[in-house]
Design a protein around this motif. Structure first.
Motif, mmCIF file in Angstrom:
data_model
loop_
_atom_site.group_PDB
_atom_site.id
_atom_site.type_symbol
_atom_site.label_atom_id
_atom_site.label_comp_id
_atom_site.label_asym_id
_atom_site.label_seq_id
_atom_site.Cartn_x
_atom_site.Cartn_y
_atom_site.Cartn_z
ATOM 1 N N MET A 12 0.978 -1.307 -0.042
ATOM 2 C CA MET A 12 -0.028 -0.072 0.102
ATOM 3 C C MET A 12 0.835 1.142 -0.010
ATOM 4 S SD MET A 12 -3.294 0.447 2.176
ATOM 5 C CE MET A 12 -2.716 0.905 3.855
ATOM 6 N N ASP A 13 0.660 2.173 -0.849
ATOM 7 C CA ASP A 13 1.462 3.610 -0.967
ATOM 8 C C ASP A 13 1.139 4.283 0.450
ATOM 9 O OD1 ASP A 13 -0.613 5.440 -1.309
ATOM 10 O OD2 ASP A 13 -0.490 4.686 -3.594
ATOM 11 N N GLU A 14 2.351 5.231 0.370
ATOM 12 C CA GLU A 14 2.355 6.225 1.782
ATOM 13 C C GLU A 14 1.170 6.923 1.827
ATOM 14 O OE1 GLU A 14 5.217 7.906 3.413
ATOM 15 O OE2 GLU A 14 6.388 6.181 3.357
ATOM 16 N N SER A 15 0.592 7.398 0.778
ATOM 17 C CA SER A 15 -0.459 8.561 0.764
ATOM 18 C C SER A 15 -1.775 7.627 1.603
ATOM 19 C CB SER A 15 -0.925 8.975 -0.540
ATOM 20 O OG SER A 15 -1.341 8.040 -1.421
ATOM 21 N N LYS A 16 -1.989 6.370 1.256
ATOM 22 C CA LYS A 16 -3.149 5.648 1.469
ATOM 23 C C LYS A 16 -2.982 5.331 3.123
ATOM 24 C CE LYS A 16 -5.085 3.426 -2.494
ATOM 25 N NZ LYS A 16 -5.156 2.250 -3.274
ATOM 26 N N ILE A 17 -1.705 4.825 3.332
ATOM 27 C CA ILE A 17 -1.316 4.659 4.753
ATOM 28 C C ILE A 17 -1.766 5.757 5.681
ATOM 29 C CG2 ILE A 17 0.382 4.185 6.576
ATOM 30 C CD1 ILE A 17 1.613 2.329 4.154
ATOM 31 N N GLN A 38 -5.113 8.953 9.320
ATOM 32 C CA GLN A 38 -5.927 10.201 9.675
ATOM 33 C C GLN A 38 -7.293 9.774 9.972
ATOM 34 O OE1 GLN A 38 -5.026 12.437 5.999
ATOM 35 N NE2 GLN A 38 -3.457 13.745 6.972
ATOM 36 N N ALA A 39 -7.835 8.807 8.944
ATOM 37 C CA ALA A 39 -9.451 8.518 9.400
ATOM 38 C C ALA A 39 -9.546 7.761 10.682
ATOM 39 C CB ALA A 39 -9.760 7.513 8.235
ATOM 40 N N LEU A 40 -8.631 6.830 11.016
ATOM 41 C CA LEU A 40 -8.535 6.215 12.324
ATOM 42 C C LEU A 40 -8.404 7.224 13.703
ATOM 43 C CD1 LEU A 40 -6.396 2.928 11.571
ATOM 44 C CD2 LEU A 40 -9.172 3.381 11.760
ATOM 45 N N ALA A 41 -7.556 8.364 13.301
ATOM 46 C CA ALA A 41 -7.662 9.261 14.453
ATOM 47 C C ALA A 41 -8.634 9.997 14.630
ATOM 48 C CB ALA A 41 -6.385 10.121 13.892
ATOM 49 N N SER A 42 -9.736 10.161 13.725
ATOM 50 C CA SER A 42 -10.907 10.834 13.637
ATOM 51 C C SER A 42 -12.066 10.150 14.299
ATOM 52 C CB SER A 42 -11.561 11.476 12.318
ATOM 53 O OG SER A 42 -11.577 10.452 11.634
ATOM 54 N N ILE A 43 -11.881 9.157 14.760
ATOM 55 C CA ILE A 43 -13.041 8.181 15.498
ATOM 56 C C ILE A 43 -12.675 7.857 17.128
ATOM 57 C CG2 ILE A 43 -13.785 7.577 13.535
ATOM 58 C CD1 ILE A 43 -12.658 4.722 14.353
ATOM 59 N N LEU A 66 -9.844 -2.206 12.320
ATOM 60 C CA LEU A 66 -10.333 -1.335 11.310
ATOM 61 C C LEU A 66 -8.984 -1.242 10.773
ATOM 62 C CD1 LEU A 66 -12.530 1.267 12.835
ATOM 63 C CD2 LEU A 66 -13.049 -0.443 11.264
ATOM 64 N N ARG A 67 -7.926 -0.906 11.298
ATOM 65 C CA ARG A 67 -6.596 -0.864 10.235
ATOM 66 C C ARG A 67 -6.288 -2.096 9.377
ATOM 67 N NH1 ARG A 67 -3.244 0.525 14.370
ATOM 68 N NH2 ARG A 67 -3.540 2.688 14.202
ATOM 69 N N ASN A 68 -6.657 -3.116 10.097
ATOM 70 C CA ASN A 68 -6.402 -4.552 9.368
ATOM 71 C C ASN A 68 -7.260 -4.514 8.397
ATOM 72 O OD1 ASN A 68 -4.097 -5.264 10.686
ATOM 73 N ND2 ASN A 68 -5.530 -6.661 12.252
#
Ligand SMILES: C[S@@+](CC[C@H](N)C(=O)[O-])C[C@H]1O[C@@H](n2cnc3c(N)ncnc32)[C@H](O)[C@@H]1O
Length: 232
Positions: A1-6, A11-16, A26-28
């Motif tokens: 997976m490329d850097e921007s997707k990681i 960022q998405a996980l940090a918002s919940i 969720l990360r997995n």
């Protein structure tokens, strides 16, 4: 997976708000989903090719949906298209948190036609760390049947993340229960535009009571508010 997707995923996980176990799950799940081959329901390939695919809502869209639910205090939610249950985790987290802070009840009605996918979704929810299963009513089978009965008196939010021919039927079944001000989010409204002709025409007909905008997430995300029937 490329850097921007990681980076986007983090960022998405940090918002919940969620336990470390749920965040790690969720990360997995997102990592698996983001690295699978693409499937669009408008492809000529048969739907059976999607049986082992997540076709999950991307992390940034999941984060938006979660935050919309938290901002509006939504407690009664319908999800058209559950697959392996990734977006449902966000919906049920928000519903649980809203219900707890309002001292009320709440539920996510999830829908999945494929028994193997429904089973995987249940396993994922059971391994999350937030006791999410009790906030989810997973209705197995064709949503044109399973959403015909037992809907709550008032629905606050509808996620349309479903094969395009099912989107308008799902909306029509849920519409009588939508509260004024209810939100609806429809995925891939631009990339799958040829499949969404009937939905777009329905939403744009003023007599049906919807107002919406398309936000520039990948594939286009239509964010819709039910403003109610109008005579003009
Ligand atoms: C795009 S996926 C949903 C992804 C999910 N929202 C997520 O983010 O993880 C759409 C799902 O709708 C299911 N589906 C297709 N037709 C259906 C129907 N008639 N009734 C219920 N589910 C259906 C498919 O099996 C597929 O798993």
């Amino acid at each position: 997976m490329d850097e921007s997707k990681i980076l986007g995923l983090e960022q998405a996980l940090a918002s919940i708000q969620a336990t470390p176990t749920t965040i790690e799950l969720l990360r997995n799940l997102h990592t698996q989903a983001l690295t699978e081959g693409v499937y669009f329901s408008t492809d000529p390939q048969p739907a059976s090719t999607a049986l082992d695919k997540f076709v999950a809502l991307e992390p940034d869209k999941c984060a938006l949906v979660y935050l919309l639910l938290r901002a509006t205090g939504a407690r009664h939610v319908v999800e058209a298209g559950t697959s392996f249950g990734v977006s449902t985790i966000y919906l049920s987290l928000a519903v649980k948190q809203n219900a707890t802070s309002q001292n009320g009840t709440g539920q996510v009605i999830a829908t999945e036609n494929e028994p193997t996918k429904a089973n995987r979704a249940r396993q994922h929810w059971a391994s999350a760390g937030d006791d999410l299963g009790k906030w989810i009513d997973l209705r197995e089978g064709d949503l044109r049947e399973t959403l015909k009965t037992n809907l709550p008196e008032q629905i606050d939010f509808l996620l349309l993340d479903i094969w395009t021919p099912l989107a308008l039927p799902a909306l029509r079944l849920v519409q009588p229960y939508l509260k004024i001000g209810a939100l609806i989010v429809a995925d891939n409204i631009i990339s799958a535009i040829e499949g969404y002709g009937d939905l777009n025409a329905y939403l744009e007909d003023p007599k049906n009571g919807f107002k919406s905008t398309v936000v520039p997430y990948s594939g286009g995300l239509r964010v819709i508010v039910y403003v109610g029937y109008t005579s003009s």
